[in-house]
Write a protein that holds these residues in place. Sequence first.
Motif, PDB file in Angstrom:
ATOM      1  N   GLN A 101       0.820  -1.204   0.000  1.00 37.95           N
ATOM      2  CA  GLN A 101       0.000   0.000   0.000  1.00 37.95           C
ATOM      3  C   GLN A 101       0.855   1.257   0.000  1.00 37.95           C
ATOM      4  OE1 GLN A 101      -3.206   0.200  -0.556  1.00 37.95           O
ATOM      5  NE2 GLN A 101      -2.986   2.438  -0.567  1.00 37.95           N
ATOM      6  N   GLN A 102       1.977   1.218   0.699  1.00 38.51           N
ATOM      7  CA  GLN A 102       2.895   2.370   0.694  1.00 38.51           C
ATOM      8  C   GLN A 102       3.478   2.590  -0.696  1.00 38.51           C
ATOM      9  OE1 GLN A 102       5.398   0.921   3.891  1.00 38.51           O
ATOM     10  NE2 GLN A 102       4.545   2.404   5.349  1.00 38.51           N
ATOM     11  N   TRP A 103       3.771   1.486  -1.400  1.00 41.72           N
ATOM     12  CA  TRP A 103       4.260   1.605  -2.772  1.00 41.72           C
ATOM     13  C   TRP A 103       3.202   2.260  -3.665  1.00 41.72           C
ATOM     14  CZ3 TRP A 103       8.628   1.901  -5.041  1.00 41.72           C
ATOM     15  CH2 TRP A 103       9.746   1.191  -4.588  1.00 41.72           C
ATOM     16  N   VAL A 104       1.962   1.796  -3.520  1.00 43.02           N
ATOM     17  CA  VAL A 104       0.877   2.351  -4.326  1.00 43.02           C
ATOM     18  C   VAL A 104       0.750   3.848  -4.082  1.00 43.02           C
ATOM     19  CG1 VAL A 104      -1.618   2.360  -4.679  1.00 43.02           C
ATOM     20  CG2 VAL A 104      -0.397   0.187  -4.493  1.00 43.02           C
ATOM     21  N   GLU A 105       0.812   4.248  -2.821  1.00 39.78           N
ATOM     22  CA  GLU A 105       0.690   5.669  -2.488  1.00 39.78           C
ATOM     23  C   GLU A 105       1.861   6.467  -3.050  1.00 39.78           C
ATOM     24  OE1 GLU A 105       0.385   5.615   1.731  1.00 39.78           O
ATOM     25  OE2 GLU A 105      -1.670   4.824   1.748  1.00 39.78           O
ATOM     26  N   LEU A 106       3.057   5.902  -2.969  1.00 43.10           N
ATOM     27  CA  LEU A 106       4.237   6.584  -3.493  1.00 43.10           C
ATOM     28  C   LEU A 106       4.165   6.744  -5.007  1.00 43.10           C
ATOM     29  CD1 LEU A 106       7.021   7.811  -3.137  1.00 43.10           C
ATOM     30  CD2 LEU A 106       7.978   5.514  -3.206  1.00 43.10           C
ATOM     31  N   LEU A 107       3.789   5.667  -5.701  1.00 41.81           N
ATOM     32  CA  LEU A 107       3.691   5.748  -7.159  1.00 41.81           C
ATOM     33  C   LEU A 107       2.588   6.709  -7.575  1.00 41.81           C
ATOM     34  CD1 LEU A 107       4.234   2.052  -8.321  1.00 41.81           C
ATOM     35  CD2 LEU A 107       5.905   3.887  -7.981  1.00 41.81           C
ATOM     36  N   GLY A 108       1.535   6.788  -6.781  1.00 41.05           N
ATOM     37  CA  GLY A 108       0.485   7.753  -7.069  1.00 41.05           C
ATOM     38  C   GLY A 108       0.998   9.179  -6.976  1.00 41.05           C
ATOM     39  N   ARG A 109       1.821   9.452  -5.962  1.00 44.51           N
ATOM     40  CA  ARG A 109       2.388  10.806  -5.828  1.00 44.51           C
ATOM     41  C   ARG A 109       3.325  11.116  -6.985  1.00 44.51           C
ATOM     42  NH1 ARG A 109       2.706   9.148  -0.344  1.00 44.51           N
ATOM     43  NH2 ARG A 109       4.954   8.768  -0.484  1.00 44.51           N
ATOM     44  N   GLU A 110       4.097  10.128  -7.397  1.00 40.95           N
ATOM     45  CA  GLU A 110       5.012  10.352  -8.517  1.00 40.95           C
ATOM     46  C   GLU A 110       4.248  10.584  -9.819  1.00 40.95           C
ATOM     47  OE1 GLU A 110       8.661   7.726  -6.595  1.00 40.95           O
ATOM     48  OE2 GLU A 110       7.549   6.922  -8.297  1.00 40.95           O
ATOM     49  N   ALA A 111       3.160   9.854 -10.002  1.00 46.52           N
ATOM     50  CA  ALA A 111       2.325  10.069 -11.182  1.00 46.52           C
ATOM     51  C   ALA A 111       1.693  11.452 -11.150  1.00 46.52           C
ATOM     52  CB  ALA A 111       1.249   8.983 -11.257  1.00 46.52           C
ATOM     53  N   ASP A 112       1.330  11.928  -9.969  1.00 47.59           N
ATOM     54  CA  ASP A 112       0.762  13.276  -9.851  1.00 47.59           C
ATOM     55  C   ASP A 112       1.784  14.330 -10.271  1.00 47.59           C
ATOM     56  OD1 ASP A 112      -1.645  12.298  -8.972  1.00 47.59           O
ATOM     57  OD2 ASP A 112      -1.222  12.615  -6.836  1.00 47.59           O
ATOM     58  N   VAL A 113       3.054  14.098  -9.920  1.00 54.80           N
ATOM     59  CA  VAL A 113       4.110  15.021 -10.338  1.00 54.80           C
ATOM     60  C   VAL A 113       4.199  15.059 -11.856  1.00 54.80           C
ATOM     61  CG1 VAL A 113       6.599  15.450 -10.335  1.00 54.80           C
ATOM     62  CG2 VAL A 113       5.449  14.776  -8.220  1.00 54.80           C
ATOM     63  N   ALA A 114       4.153  13.884 -12.474  1.00 56.19           N
ATOM     64  CA  ALA A 114       4.216  13.820 -13.937  1.00 56.19           C
ATOM     65  C   ALA A 114       3.012  14.510 -14.564  1.00 56.19           C
ATOM     66  CB  ALA A 114       4.292  12.362 -14.400  1.00 56.19           C
ATOM     67  N   ALA A 115       1.854  14.370 -13.935  1.00 53.47           N
ATOM     68  CA  ALA A 115       0.642  14.998 -14.464  1.00 53.47           C
ATOM     69  C   ALA A 115       0.738  16.519 -14.375  1.00 53.47           C
ATOM     70  CB  ALA A 115      -0.578  14.494 -13.705  1.00 53.47           C
ATOM     71  N   ARG A 116       1.320  17.020 -13.311  1.00 51.51           N
ATOM     72  CA  ARG A 116       1.453  18.474 -13.149  1.00 51.51           C
ATOM     73  C   ARG A 116       2.531  19.038 -14.077  1.00 51.51           C
ATOM     74  NH1 ARG A 116       1.300  17.148  -7.632  1.00 51.51           N
ATOM     75  NH2 ARG A 116       3.541  17.607  -7.466  1.00 51.51           N
ATOM     76  N   GLN A 117       3.646  18.358 -14.179  1.00 49.41           N
ATOM     77  CA  GLN A 117       4.765  18.866 -14.980  1.00 49.41           C
ATOM     78  C   GLN A 117       4.550  18.666 -16.474  1.00 49.41           C
ATOM     79  OE1 GLN A 117       8.306  16.943 -13.513  1.00 49.41           O
ATOM     80  NE2 GLN A 117       8.352  18.130 -11.613  1.00 49.41           N
ATOM     81  N   GLN A 118       3.785  17.638 -16.844  1.00 47.26           N
ATOM     82  CA  GLN A 118       3.548  17.301 -18.241  1.00 47.26           C
ATOM     83  C   GLN A 118       4.852  17.306 -19.053  1.00 47.26           C
ATOM     84  OE1 GLN A 118       0.300  19.350 -20.127  1.00 47.26           O
ATOM     85  NE2 GLN A 118      -0.982  19.297 -18.303  1.00 47.26           N
TER      86      GLN A 118
END
Length: 280
Positions: free
Chosen positions: A72-89
Motif C-alpha cells: 500500500q505504501q508503494w501504491v501511495e508513493l507511485l500515485g504521488r510520482e504520477a501526480d508530479v508527472a501529471a502536473r509537470q507534463q
Amino acid sequence: MSTHSKTFPTWAFLSLAANGLLVLAIALVLMRKYEWSMASPMIRSAAATRLSDPKSTDSATELGPRHQLNYQQWVELLGREADVAARQQPKHLLILAGDSLSLWFPIELLPPKRTWLNQGISGETSKGLLNRLDLFDKTQPEAIFVMIGINDLIREVTDETILANQRLIVRYLRRVHPQSKIIVQSILPHSARNATWEGRDRLLAIPNRRIRDLNERLRAIAKEENVIYLDLYPLFADADGNMKTELSSDGLHLNPQGYLVWRNALLVLDQFVLEPVALK
C-alpha cells in the motif's frame, strides 16, 4: 498523435527475435566492452522507481527506506510520482507498468531523450496492476509499456484469469489514454533448474512451454485490441526455452546484461514504431 494514425496497423506484431535489425543492434551493443558494477545492482537501479528526467539529481541512496515499503505504501508513493508527472507534463513521457522486472530497470539503461515514469511494484500481479492503473490517469504519455504475469503464475492463477486481466488492462489504457501507444510485452522465461531464486520450487512447477503458450495467446489479444505486442521471450531464452543464465541474477530477475538486451529491444521499437526522437 493518435494510436491509430500510423500508416500500418499498430497491432502488427514485430517479431523482434527474427527481425534482423534488432538482432544486429543487440549483437553490436553486447559485443562492446561494457563494464557494469555487479556489487550493488539494486542501488544502481533505485532511481528507476522515480519519475526520471534527464536533469534529475535524485540520489539512489534513498533505496533503503523505499525498499522496505509495503504494497500500500508503494501504491501511495507511485500515485504521488504520477501526480508530479501529471502536473509537470514532461515531453516524451513513457511509462513502465508492471512488477519487479520493470521496477528495477536501471535508469541509466532506459532509452535516453525520454522522460520515464516507473510504475512497477515488486510481486505485482495482473489483478493488482489492473486495480491501480488509475494512479496515472492524468498523465499524458506517448507510450505505456506493460509487462505482467509471472507473479500470477507463481501464485497459481489460471491462464484464463491472467489473459482476462491483461485484456482489461489494455482496454482500460486505450480508453483513458487514447493518444498513447500501448505496448504489451511478453512474459519472460525463467531458468528452470538453474534458477537460484528462493522460490525455485514454484518456478519448476511452471514449465516454460506454458509461458510460451500464454504469450501466443497474449499476442492474439494485442492484435484483437489493436495494440503493439513486443515479443521479448526469444531474446532471453536459450536453446531449451529457459532464461539464459548470463542474463539473470537468480533465474527470475534480470541482471544488468539482461536489462541491456531489453533496452536495445526498446531502442529498435522506438526507431520503427514510436515517434522518433533520434535516440542514441
